[in-house]
Structure formats: structure tokens, C-alpha cells
Scaffold this active site. Structure first.
Site: not given
Ligand SMILES: Cc1ncc(COP(=O)(O)O)c(C=O)c1O
Length: 382
Positions: A200-201, A152, A238, A331, A180
Site C-alpha cells: 500500500s502506497a 503493524n 479505469t 483501523c 508495513q
């Protein structure tokens, strides 16, 4: 003021079609997917359809996809469960992994006493495949390899086929963080020997807070989160139906437009490289990110010849000129620490200079690149 977003490796702009789908699900299909009435069944349908679609894109079975809150959770689930349930005693990883892997491995090491080995990294950001082989050869315990597909920060692409084959030969488990790469590259897991992945979306124009783990069938992993029977009891809670539906739409659009968008973004990257080379004497491309065979088309990571007294304010200067980009990876921004990835790759001399990651999407233009390089040039020369 012109605004330029060059931080798509941190997160991407959500596609309008994704937002429309999510709003529609929030409005119309708000039932609890565990409810047996029509509202519940409609919500459940989004979840199971998404699972099937993801499975089709990745060449796996729908039952091998477990929805999570994103890449970090998927990495955590896989690493923790593997050590707890599969009698893994030796983890082989690298020091340039994302912290979602690196910090998780370090925590498991200190808690359980497993052995952790780090494969050597070459100055071009690639792993030393021979060192990996020797680590696997000399391991007399069950090994687990965790190496990311696309880095990344510097963009290096792992030779995933080679690592998969090495793991197979040595009867080692293989996890690859694909946060990535999925949505940016064709990934056919039916052809690669990989046991686990994390996705990850929000890295492919989808919503934040949703992703998934691919867990190979009959892997023997057991649940880490307990409660209801969601995700076949594997990950209780949920489901975030609107996020799952948004991820479905984002992945569909990414793969539908993959070739044309890849071509467009590749041209942008090349234009950025050429313009930097022409206008900024002494610019360096970290980890050979200017080599299109071994680096992702979605980012560049450059070491800039900024005078020492101004180095600390480069990112601030870009920001006040409307340019969003990253020092290392997002990050870390705010933590004040240097990049752990560049620390492994750059010489001590280059580590003293500012390095910046510019990462792209289909929403960027060549004009934005020209503007950015002009701002950098003026900053260096003034
Ligand atoms: C390679 C890699 N792995 C994991 C993550 C974490 O993913 P998420 O933000 O979905 O938790 C990121 C995000 O920056 C990443 O780039």
C-alpha cells in the site's frame, strides 16, 4: 500548541515531490490510459513505467504486479482467488494478522467451509515456527499460508526466508502482507519463496487508495473484478493514473533514501526507548519491540503504568496536547474494542493497562519525543 505526528504506521505524510508529480499528472496527463490517442498513451506510459520500476525494486517481473486500491484489496483478491481457483482447502494464518487478512479468511471460512488453522504466537510477538511446521506436516490438503512480514501494531518482523522455505518444502502456497515493510526495508522477492504479497502506497509517503498485489507468474489466479481489459483483464476499471504515478515517485524516493532515513529513524526509536526508560518507571515494551533485531525500526508499542482511573483518557490527553498516536492500530480507533493483537500477546494484567503505539517517519525529531515523554510523565504523576 505543538503538534506531533507519531502515527505513521496508520498513514504517512505525503512527500512534497509526490504531490508535485500527482498534480502534474492530473493536469497534463488526464487521458484515459485505454485510449489510443496521445493523451491516452501518455497516461498509459505512467502506469507501465511504474509497474517496471516496482518490479525492479522487488526483483520480480512487471507482469506480476497488479495495481489495486491498496493493501486491503490486494489481500482480498489474493485470498479469495486462491481458495476459488487453486483448490486451497486449508489456510494457515495467525491471530495477529491485519483485519484485511483475518476478516477475509473468516468470511471465506464461513462461506466455503475450508479449514483454517492459526499458528501459535509467542509472548515476544514472533510466530511459533515449529508449530507452523507441524501444521504443514499434518495437512493432507493443499495449504495456503498467510503471514504478514511486519506486524503493524507491535512491529515484529517475520523470518520470511524460513517461512518461505517451509512452504516450499511442504508444497504450500505463501502469501505475505508486506504493507508495513515495502518502502521501509529492502525486499527482494527473487530470493524469497513467496507467491503473493500486498502493498500500500500510503505507508511510504505516497497517496491513499493505491497499492498493488504481487502475483507470481502462472499462479493460476483468475479475475475477481470484471469489466474492461485493464491490468490484462485481471482487475477491470479505469486506472487511477495520478495515484499510480504518486506511488511510483514515493517508492523511488523511499528506496533512494532508504539507508539514511532508516538510520535517522532508528536513532529516533532508540531515543524514545531510552527516554521512556529513564523517565517512566514501570514502562513495558510490548512484544519485545525494543529488540532491534526482531522489530521494525518504524514503531514502538508501549504499556504505560497509568493509574486505573485515568487509563481511559490517556489518548485523549495526548491528543489535546497535540500528540497523534494510536491505541493498537488506527483501523480500530472509534470501534471501542481492544487490540486483537495485544489480546494474543499480553498477560491479562497488562491488558488492563493502556498500551500506545507510536510510529515514526523522517519528519519526526528528538525534540518531539522529549515533549511527548514529558506530557506522559506529567499525566501519570499529576
Ligand atoms: C499490515 C497492513 N495490511 C493491510 C493494511 C490495509 O491497507 P490499505 O489501507 O491500503 O487498505 C494495513 C493498513 O493499516 C496494514 O497495516
Amino acid at each position: 500548541m505543538q503538534k506531533v505526528y507519531f502515527d505513521s504506521a496508520a498513514t504517512t505524510e505525503v512527500r512534497p515531490e509526490v504531490i508535485a508529480k500527482m498534480v502534474s499528472v492530473l493536469k497534463e496527463d488526464f487521458g484515459n490510459p485505454s485510449s489510443i490517442h496521445g493523451y491516452g498513451r501518455s497516461a498509459k506510459n505512467h502506469i507501465e513505467q511504474t509497474r517496471k520500476n516496482i518490479a525492479k525494486y522487488l526483483g520480480v517481473k512487471a507482469s506480476e504486479i497488479i495495481f489495486t486500491s491498496g493493501g486491503t484489496e490486494a489481500d482480498n483478491i489474493v485470498l479469495n482467488s486462491a481458495v476459488r481457483d487453486l483448490k486451497v482447502k486449508h489456510v494457515i494464518t495467525s491471530k495477529i494478522e491485519h483485519h484485511a487478512v483475518l476478516h477475509t479468511v473468516q468470511e471465506i471460512e464461513s462461506r466455503t467451509g475450508i479449514t483454517v488453522s492459526y499458528v501459535n504466537i509467542n509472548t515476544d510477538g514472533t510466530i511459533d515456527y515449529e508449530h507452523l511446521e507441524s501444521l504443514l506436516d499434518s495437512s493432507d490438503e493443499k495449504s495456503f499460508v498467510s503471514l504478514m512480514h511486519v506486524n503493524n501494531e507491535v512491529g515484529t518482523i517475520l523470518d520470511i526466508d524460513r517461512v518461505g522455505s517451509l512452504c516450499k518444502e511442504h508444497n504450500a502456497l505463501f502469501h505475505s502482507d508486506m504493507v508495513q515493510s515495502v518502502g521501509h526495508f529492502d525486499v527482494d522477492l527473487s530470493k524469497i519463496h513467496v507467491d503473493f504479497t500486498a502493498v500500500s502506497a500510503h505507508k511510504f509517503h505516497g497517496p491513499k487508495g493505491i497499492g498493488f498485489a504481487y502475483i507470481r507468474k502462472n499462479s493460476g489466479l483468475k479475475p475477481l473484478i470484471f469489466g474492461g481489459e485493464q491490468e490484462r483483464g485481471y482487475r477491470a476499471g479505469t486506472e487511477s493514473v495520478h495515484n499510480i504515478a504518486g506511488m511510483d515517485e514515493a517508492l523511488r524516493l523511499s528506496y533512494e533514501h532508504l539507508e539514511e532515513e532508516k538510520k535517522y529513524i532508528k536513532e529516533l526509536k532508540q531515543h524514545f526507548i531510552d527516554t521512556l526508560k529513564n523517565k517512566i518507571e514501570g514502562v513495558k515494551f510490548n512484544a519485545s519491540c525494543n529488540n532491534s533485531d526482531q522489530s521494525t525500526y518504524t514503531l514502538i508499542n508501549v504499556c504505560l503504568p497509568v493509574p486505573e482511573e485515568k487509563a481511559g483518557i490517556l489518548l485523549f490527553h495526548l491528543d489535546i496536547n497535540g500528540i497523534a498516536c494510536s491505541k493498537g492500530s488506527a483501523c480500530q480507533s472509534g470501534s471501542g474494542k481492544g487490540s486483537h493483537v495485544l489480546t494474543e500477546i499480553l498477560s491479562d494484567e497488562d491488558l488492563q493497562k493502556p498500551s500506545v503505539r507510536f510510529s515514526f517517519s523522517k519528519y519526526n525529531t528528538k525534540e518531539e519525543i522529549d515533549y511527548t515523554v514529558d506530557v506522559i510523565k506529567k499525566f501519570i504523576e499529576e
